[in-house]
Design a protein around this motif. Structure first.
Motif, PDB file in Angstrom:
ATOM      1  N   ASP A 207       0.854  -1.187   0.000  1.00  0.00           N
ATOM      2  CA  ASP A 207       0.000   0.000   0.000  1.00  0.00           C
ATOM      3  C   ASP A 207       0.892   1.240   0.000  1.00  0.00           C
ATOM      4  O   ASP A 207       1.755   1.392   0.871  1.00  0.00           O
ATOM      5  CB  ASP A 207      -0.905   0.027   1.230  1.00  0.00           C
ATOM      6  N   THR A 209       1.424   4.925   0.825  1.00  0.00           N
ATOM      7  CA  THR A 209       0.876   5.928   1.729  1.00  0.00           C
ATOM      8  C   THR A 209       1.649   7.239   1.579  1.00  0.00           C
ATOM      9  O   THR A 209       2.633   7.311   0.836  1.00  0.00           O
ATOM     10  CB  THR A 209       0.952   5.450   3.187  1.00  0.00           C
ATOM     11  N   GLN A 210       1.221   8.249   2.293  1.00  0.00           N
ATOM     12  CA  GLN A 210       1.891   9.546   2.211  1.00  0.00           C
ATOM     13  C   GLN A 210       3.312   9.491   2.735  1.00  0.00           C
ATOM     14  O   GLN A 210       4.168  10.274   2.319  1.00  0.00           O
ATOM     15  CB  GLN A 210       1.090  10.591   2.988  1.00  0.00           C
TER      16      GLN A 210
END
Length: 247
Positions: A207, A209-210
């Protein structure tokens, strides 16, 4: 239901014959489950989970890692058969849970597995893929043969030791624009028994993410240790003494 499962079997058709989630679409009805299974297959199971995440701090970038292990047994009970649809009960006795958890669902003719969301674990799910009554029935099982199922899983025959075949399993799916799941490994399958014998499969999810990628990896291992279809081998009859050779 975990997203990688949605991208596989649930993309084919969501049957709810035994799960109690709603009305089933027009299909052969599965009769009420008897108390005793038609067949019970038990597996030893281990699950090792790795989580890895980038951590950005004032002093730079670090990596947070976490490792968890689980083990136990899974019993897959065939409760009913309606044409080529199996009504299945799964009993998971895993160390992390501490008790036997029972789930009901069904398995389609090939590799369609239909259980309620957040029920069976990933090892049970992988094993059930191979319980379809027509799994690989229309495929060549010679070394090098390959096919892609309707669920998007690529199977390749790595080796053959009759009657068993070793299959490479590969599936790649995009859960979203920021999430990818890759499932790969090997499974020994016995087409004469219509069940998997053992397997070592890795499911990896990434995943974005930021703060950077978040990775989760599960190593799923299983081995069949009991099956009510197995029959004890009768001992050979004692050979009679041959006249003239007795001492």
């Amino acid at each position: 239901m975990k997203a990688w499962r949605q991208g596989a079997a649930f993309a084919v058709v969501t049957l709810v014959v035994l799960t109690g989630m709603g009305a089933a679409p027009p299909a052969p009805a599965v009769s009420a489950q008897p108390d005793a299974p038609l067949r019970a297959v038990s597996y030893d199971v281990s699950i090792q989970t790795h989580d890895e995440e980038l951590i950005r701090g004032r002093t730079g970038v670090g990596v947070a890692r976490e490792l968890a292990t689980d083990g136990g047994s899974v019993e897959i009970d065939i409760m009913t058969v309606a044409q080529d649809l199996l009504g299945v009960r799964v009993i998971e006795t895993m160390r992390s849970r501490g008790y036997a958890a029972v789930f009901q669902g069904n398995v389609g003719p090939q590799d369609g597995v239909h259980f309620a969301a957040e029920s069976i674990n990933d090892a049970s799910y992988v094993m059930l893929l191979f319980f379809g009554m027509r799994f690989a029935s229309d495929q060549s099982l010679a070394v090098g043969s390959a096919w892609t199922s309707a669920a998007g899983i690529r199977y390749t025959v790595r080796s053959v030791q009759s009657p068993r075949v070793t299959l490479d399993v590969l599936q790649r799916s995009n859960v979203s624009s920021a999430s990818t799941i890759i499932v790969h490994g090997t499974v020994v399958y016995d087409p004469s028994l219509l069940v998997p014998i053992s397997g070592d499969v890795i499911r990896r999810r990434i995943d974005m993410t930021q703060t950077g990628p978040l990775e989760n990896e599960e190593e799923l291992r299983f081995a069949r240790h009991a099956d009510t279809f197995d029959r004890p081998v009768a001992a050979p009859p004692a050979s009679a003494s041959t006249p003239g050779l007795a001492r």
